[in-house]
Every structure is written in C-alpha cells, then in structure tokens.
Design a protein around this motif. Structure first.
Motif, PDB file in Angstrom:
ATOM      1  N   GLY A  25       1.408   5.036   0.987  1.00 49.32           N
ATOM      2  CA  GLY A  25       0.943   6.017   1.957  1.00 49.32           C
ATOM      3  C   GLY A  25       0.888   7.401   1.328  1.00 49.32           C
ATOM      4  O   GLY A  25       0.662   7.548   0.125  1.00 49.32           O
ATOM      5  N   SER A  78       1.044   2.563  13.131  1.00 53.49           N
ATOM      6  CA  SER A  78       1.056   3.131  11.781  1.00 53.49           C
ATOM      7  C   SER A  78       1.117   4.653  11.802  1.00 53.49           C
ATOM      8  O   SER A  78       1.479   5.282  10.803  1.00 53.49           O
ATOM      9  CB  SER A  78      -0.182   2.672  11.004  1.00 53.49           C
ATOM     10  OG  SER A  78      -1.369   3.112  11.645  1.00 53.49           O
ATOM     11  N   TYR A 127       5.885   5.471   2.223  1.00 56.25           N
ATOM     12  CA  TYR A 127       5.716   6.910   2.010  1.00 56.25           C
ATOM     13  C   TYR A 127       6.817   7.403   1.077  1.00 56.25           C
ATOM     14  O   TYR A 127       7.972   6.976   1.183  1.00 56.25           O
ATOM     15  CB  TYR A 127       5.769   7.660   3.340  1.00 56.25           C
ATOM     16  CG  TYR A 127       4.603   7.359   4.253  1.00 56.25           C
ATOM     17  CD1 TYR A 127       3.509   8.211   4.320  1.00 56.25           C
ATOM     18  CD2 TYR A 127       4.597   6.215   5.050  1.00 56.25           C
ATOM     19  CE1 TYR A 127       2.431   7.937   5.150  1.00 56.25           C
ATOM     20  CE2 TYR A 127       3.524   5.932   5.885  1.00 56.25           C
ATOM     21  CZ  TYR A 127       2.443   6.791   5.927  1.00 56.25           C
ATOM     22  OH  TYR A 127       1.374   6.514   6.751  1.00 56.25           O
ATOM     23  N   PRO A 169       0.821  -1.213   0.000  1.00 54.48           N
ATOM     24  CA  PRO A 169       0.000   0.000   0.000  1.00 54.48           C
ATOM     25  C   PRO A 169       0.855   1.265   0.000  1.00 54.48           C
ATOM     26  O   PRO A 169       1.859   1.349   0.707  1.00 54.48           O
ATOM     27  CB  PRO A 169      -0.823  -0.125   1.284  1.00 54.48           C
ATOM     28  CG  PRO A 169      -0.020  -1.034   2.161  1.00 54.48           C
ATOM     29  CD  PRO A 169       0.677  -1.989   1.250  1.00 54.48           C
ATOM     30  N   GLU A 208       2.392  -2.730   6.006  1.00 60.48           N
ATOM     31  CA  GLU A 208       3.133  -1.487   6.217  1.00 60.48           C
ATOM     32  C   GLU A 208       3.091  -0.623   4.960  1.00 60.48           C
ATOM     33  O   GLU A 208       3.458  -1.075   3.877  1.00 60.48           O
ATOM     34  CB  GLU A 208       4.580  -1.773   6.610  1.00 60.48           C
ATOM     35  CG  GLU A 208       5.354  -0.512   6.968  1.00 60.48           C
ATOM     36  CD  GLU A 208       6.700  -0.813   7.592  1.00 60.48           C
ATOM     37  OE1 GLU A 208       7.340   0.136   8.082  1.00 60.48           O
ATOM     38  OE2 GLU A 208       7.110  -1.983   7.590  1.00 60.48           O
ATOM     39  N   LYS A 209       2.656   0.610   5.123  1.00 62.66           N
ATOM     40  CA  LYS A 209       2.587   1.531   3.990  1.00 62.66           C
ATOM     41  C   LYS A 209       3.972   2.074   3.660  1.00 62.66           C
ATOM     42  O   LYS A 209       4.845   2.146   4.523  1.00 62.66           O
ATOM     43  CB  LYS A 209       1.643   2.697   4.307  1.00 62.66           C
ATOM     44  CG  LYS A 209       0.183   2.311   4.473  1.00 62.66           C
ATOM     45  CD  LYS A 209      -0.670   3.531   4.776  1.00 62.66           C
ATOM     46  CE  LYS A 209      -2.129   3.165   4.931  1.00 62.66           C
ATOM     47  NZ  LYS A 209      -2.965   4.367   5.245  1.00 62.66           N
TER      48      LYS A 209
END
Length: 333
Positions: free
Chosen positions: A144, A228, A178, A142, A175-176
């Motif tokens: 972020g 998170s 970024y 995923p 875990e995203k």
C-alpha cells in the motif's frame, strides 16, 4: 374333505389356472407393500460435525448420504478458504437420508502470514513482499502507501520502522500492507506540507505529526462501505495551529485479532484530555498514549480511530489524571 376332492376332480383346467394366478397376485402385492413401506421410511443417520472442515473434502460423503446441500457464502479474512463455518443440522442429531442441509462456507483467496519487515531496508522489504509463502507456493502481498517519517537518532535512512497489518497476522493476498519508513537522504518535505498524508494510515500520519511536535485532532470519522479504506486519512487541514484530520472508518460485525477501532465521546466539562491504550497480545501488555493532551470544549466530541493489535482497552484521562471513560475491544473469535 371327500366333497372338496370330488369338486377338484370335476374342476375344469381353467379353474386351476385362475387359482394359481390369484395366489401369485397376492404374493407380489404383499412384496410391493413391503418395498413401498421401506421406501417411505428411509434409515436414520447421525449428522456428522462439519464445522471447520473444507467443503470440497466432505462434498462426496454428503452426496453419498443423500443430503440435499444448499451453500451460503460468507467472507472472513481470518478463516481458510472453503472452510465450513456453520451447518443447519446440529452435529450428532439423528436425521433421515435425503434431508436438506444448509452449509455456510467461507470464500477467500491465498492465505498468508504477514512477515515482519521492521528493521529492513525499503528495498529488501519490497523484495520480501514479492515472495511470501502460502501453503506450498509463493505469492505476493500488495504494497500500500509508504509514509516517510523523520528518522530518530540511530535509525538509518529508508528503513521500515512500523507496518500495518502487524507481523504474524493471518490474512489474504487481497489485504495491502502499509509501511512507515524513515526519510531517505536529502528528503525534502516542508513542515506545513502535509497533504501527502491523505490516503495514509491514521496511525502513521499522527506519528509523523508528533515527531514534528505538531498538535492534531480527528475532527470527523467518515463512514465508508469499503473495508480497504478503513483507517486511512480522508483529508487534513490546518486551523489555529492545529491539524484536523478526517478519517475513514468501516464498522465490522465481527472483530478478528486486529483491525481498526473508533470511539466518539462527548465532553461534559471543558478541559484537556488524552487517551491511553493498554494493548495485550501474545507478547504481553503494553501501555501507550495514543492521543496526546488537547483542549476540548463542553459538548465537543473527542474522536479517535486507531489500529488495534490483540485485545485493547482505551481510557480517556483528564489533565489532572481523573478517568473520564473506558472502552474495551476484543476479538470475537
């Protein structure tokens, strides 16, 4: 002897039957005692070393040995799903069949290695996050928040220049990731409009402020129960030509190879102070100023939340170069 034989001759048939029955009873009673004693003393076995093995792979063997297994679950992102973390009976110890054993087993989801997206266009980075190898299958990581930053000379628009987590980290698809990305062509963001930094990683938010030559401090470290949220900007406001950031932080009980750390230090004497990090990973050591010189009054707290990659040592320096305080952070694994 003659007298005994004479008695047998006169012993009625019922006596023979009683004699034979008594002998059989004594025989079977003795056999029962042997079986009973063996049942009460099960054979000993040597406890195998299960730590690091997958529970599914050893389950049948434990059942065959007669163990009564109790499972406790813990969660570590850097450990494989189903991996046995500890066992209540020490490996190599002699124990009885049928003993009770408690196993601590890691629970998780698909494990992945964070790819290196730096230098890629944003569109390519998005596509690569949709197809990341996990074992023998492809999964998605995923995405972020994206933090846009002013491009330096030689940097192309909409290009990834940094990421959190860093490349190579072993993690899960929960875990995203970024991204810090150079601004696209025609991007308009007034200097004083920094509310968009809320929810962004503090490392990226402060890098954006530094590129604008703007002063900043972390005014408060906000405790959170959500891992998170750790390291994300909770709020930002401007006061006296300085941007004050409140940052979420989730304290961990066990440090892995990377993650957010925090420090808070009460200043004894009014002066200007900065924080320098010496980071050490597989590529070697790197020194970087992560908190620029800023004035702190007496009893004011110097606060910092930053992303550690590998082992890290922070040192607070006064303006004249004197060392004020040092902190060391290392992986517990």
């Amino acid at each position: 002897m003659k007298e005994f034989l004479q008695k047998l001759k006169v012993m009625p048939i019922t006596g023979y039957i009683l004699f034979l029955f008594t002998g059989l009873v004594i025989f079977f009673f003795g056999a029962f005692l042997v079986i009973l004693l063996r049942t009460k003393n099960p054979s000993k076995i040597i406890m195998p070393d299960l730590i690091g093995k997958n529970y599914i792979e050893v389950h049948n063997e434990l059942v065959r040995l007669g163990f009564k297994v109790h499972i406790q679950n813990k969660r570590f992102l850097d450990k494989n799903d189903g991996s046995i973390l500890s066992q209540s009976i020490t490996p190599g110890k002699s124990t009885e069949r049928g003993s009770k054993i408690t196993l601590v087993v890691n629970i998780g989801v698909d494990r992945v290695t964070i790819p290196d997206l730096r230098g890629q266009s944003l569109s390519n980075a998005r596509a690569n996050l949709e197809k990341v190898l996990s074992g023998e299958t492809y999964v998605s990581i995923p995405l972020g928040e994206i933090t846009y930053i002013e491009a330096k000379e030689g940097q192309f628009p909409e290009t990834v220049i940094d990421q959190i987590p860093k490349p190579g980290k072993e993690t899960t698809t929960r875990e995203k990731i970024y991204l810090l990305v150079t601004e696209p062509k025609g991007y308009k963001n007034p200097v004083d409009n920094f509310k968009s930094l809320q929810g962004k990683p503090v490392s990226f938010a402060t890098e954006k402020l530094k590129r604008k030559n703007l002063s900043w401090k972390i005014s408060d470290i906000v405790s959170t129960k959500s891992k998170s949220e750790s390291g994300l900007v909770e709020s930002i406001e401007k006061k006296d030509n300085r941007y004050n950031l409140k940052v979420f932080f989730f304290p961990v009980s066990q440090r892995i190879e990377s993650g957010y750390e925090s420090i808070s230090y009460k200043i004894d004497a009014p002066n200007e102070y900065k924080v320098v990090e010496v980071a050490e990973d597989q590529k070697g050591k790197k020194e970087e100023e992560i908190l620029p010189l800023a004035f702190y009054a007496k009893n004011e707290e110097l606060k910092l939340v930053y992303y550690r990659n590998g082992n890290s040592k922070l040192t607070i320096y006064a303006k004249d170069g004197d060392k004020e305080k040092s902190y060391s952070f290392e992986s517990d694994l």
